[in-house]
Design a protein around this motif. Structure first.
Motif, PDB file in Angstrom:
ATOM      1  N   UNK A  29     -40.583  22.433 -17.844  1.00  0.00           N
ATOM      2  CA  UNK A  29     -40.495  23.600 -18.728  1.00  0.00           C
ATOM      3  C   UNK A  29     -40.963  23.293 -20.148  1.00  0.00           C
ATOM      4  N   UNK A  30     -40.796  22.036 -20.598  1.00  0.00           N
ATOM      5  CA  UNK A  30     -41.185  21.685 -21.964  1.00  0.00           C
ATOM      6  C   UNK A  30     -40.537  20.384 -22.405  1.00  0.00           C
ATOM      7  N   UNK A  31     -40.244  20.289 -23.703  1.00  0.00           N
ATOM      8  CA  UNK A  31     -39.617  19.094 -24.277  1.00  0.00           C
ATOM      9  C   UNK A  31     -38.342  19.480 -25.010  1.00  0.00           C
ATOM     10  N   UNK A  32     -37.351  18.590 -25.001  1.00  0.00           N
ATOM     11  CA  UNK A  32     -36.089  18.794 -25.715  1.00  0.00           C
ATOM     12  C   UNK A  32     -35.724  17.524 -26.460  1.00  0.00           C
ATOM     13  N   UNK A  33     -34.968  17.708 -27.549  1.00  0.00           N
ATOM     14  CA  UNK A  33     -34.432  16.562 -28.288  1.00  0.00           C
ATOM     15  C   UNK A  33     -33.571  15.739 -27.333  1.00  0.00           C
ATOM     16  N   UNK A  34     -33.696  14.421 -27.400  1.00  0.00           N
ATOM     17  CA  UNK A  34     -32.996  13.540 -26.467  1.00  0.00           C
ATOM     18  C   UNK A  34     -32.618  12.235 -27.165  1.00  0.00           C
ATOM     19  N   UNK A  35     -31.329  12.012 -27.356  1.00  0.00           N
ATOM     20  CA  UNK A  35     -30.873  10.778 -28.010  1.00  0.00           C
ATOM     21  C   UNK A  35     -31.040   9.558 -27.106  1.00  0.00           C
ATOM     22  N   UNK A  36     -31.289   9.774 -25.819  1.00  0.00           N
ATOM     23  CA  UNK A  36     -31.482   8.670 -24.866  1.00  0.00           C
ATOM     24  C   UNK A  36     -32.928   8.588 -24.371  1.00  0.00           C
ATOM     25  N   UNK A  37     -33.857   9.100 -25.161  1.00  0.00           N
ATOM     26  CA  UNK A  37     -35.267   9.098 -24.766  1.00  0.00           C
ATOM     27  C   UNK A  37     -35.743   7.656 -24.548  1.00  0.00           C
ATOM     28  N   UNK A  90     -42.176   2.952 -32.438  1.00  0.00           N
ATOM     29  CA  UNK A  90     -40.890   3.613 -32.715  1.00  0.00           C
ATOM     30  C   UNK A  90     -40.434   4.426 -31.518  1.00  0.00           C
ATOM     31  N   UNK A  91     -39.131   4.518 -31.364  1.00  0.00           N
ATOM     32  CA  UNK A  91     -38.564   5.307 -30.262  1.00  0.00           C
ATOM     33  C   UNK A  91     -38.866   6.788 -30.479  1.00  0.00           C
ATOM     34  N   UNK A  92     -39.240   7.468 -29.398  1.00  0.00           N
ATOM     35  CA  UNK A  92     -39.440   8.915 -29.471  1.00  0.00           C
ATOM     36  C   UNK A  92     -38.079   9.593 -29.380  1.00  0.00           C
ATOM     37  N   UNK A  93     -38.003  10.855 -29.787  1.00  0.00           N
ATOM     38  CA  UNK A  93     -36.722  11.562 -29.747  1.00  0.00           C
ATOM     39  C   UNK A  93     -36.770  12.841 -28.904  1.00  0.00           C
ATOM     40  N   UNK A  94     -37.849  12.992 -28.123  1.00  0.00           N
ATOM     41  CA  UNK A  94     -37.968  14.160 -27.241  1.00  0.00           C
ATOM     42  C   UNK A  94     -38.400  13.693 -25.851  1.00  0.00           C
ATOM     43  N   UNK A  95     -37.833  14.336 -24.827  1.00  0.00           N
ATOM     44  CA  UNK A  95     -38.150  14.022 -23.437  1.00  0.00           C
ATOM     45  C   UNK A  95     -38.478  15.316 -22.714  1.00  0.00           C
TER      46      UNK A  95
END
Length: 91
Positions: free
Chosen positions: A19-27, A36-41
């Protein structure tokens, strides 16, 4: 024919629709150039559980196309939406 390699998670499952991308603290992903770590999965819906799921989730209802080679990965610490597996799914 060349096989595609994907993690054994929702992203490779026949029951998953993106469906798309969402903010994810465990990306689990990192930026290619900065490291750098991404923040969307990516997320989508699971037809089996009728829930929104991150593409990196794992469940016992996983089914994939024979043209996809899957490899084992560690499951996420928490799902996008909580759900309970049916007793028939528990192994």
């Amino acid at each position: 024919m060349m096989e595609m390699k994907l993690p054994k998670a929702c992203i490779a499952c026949n029951h998953f629709s993106v469906k798309g991308y969402k903010h994810d603290t465990h990306c689990p992903y990192v930026e290619k150039y900065t490291g750098r770590a991404k923040d969307r999965t990516q997320f989508g819906t699971c037809e089996v559980h009728s829930k929104k799921v991150f593409c990196t989730e794992i469940c016992s209802s996983f089914v994939h196309e024979s043209s996809i080679e899957v490899y084992e990965v560690e499951n996420r610490p928490e799902p996008l939406e909580p759900y309970q597996a049916k007793m028939s799914e528990v192994q």
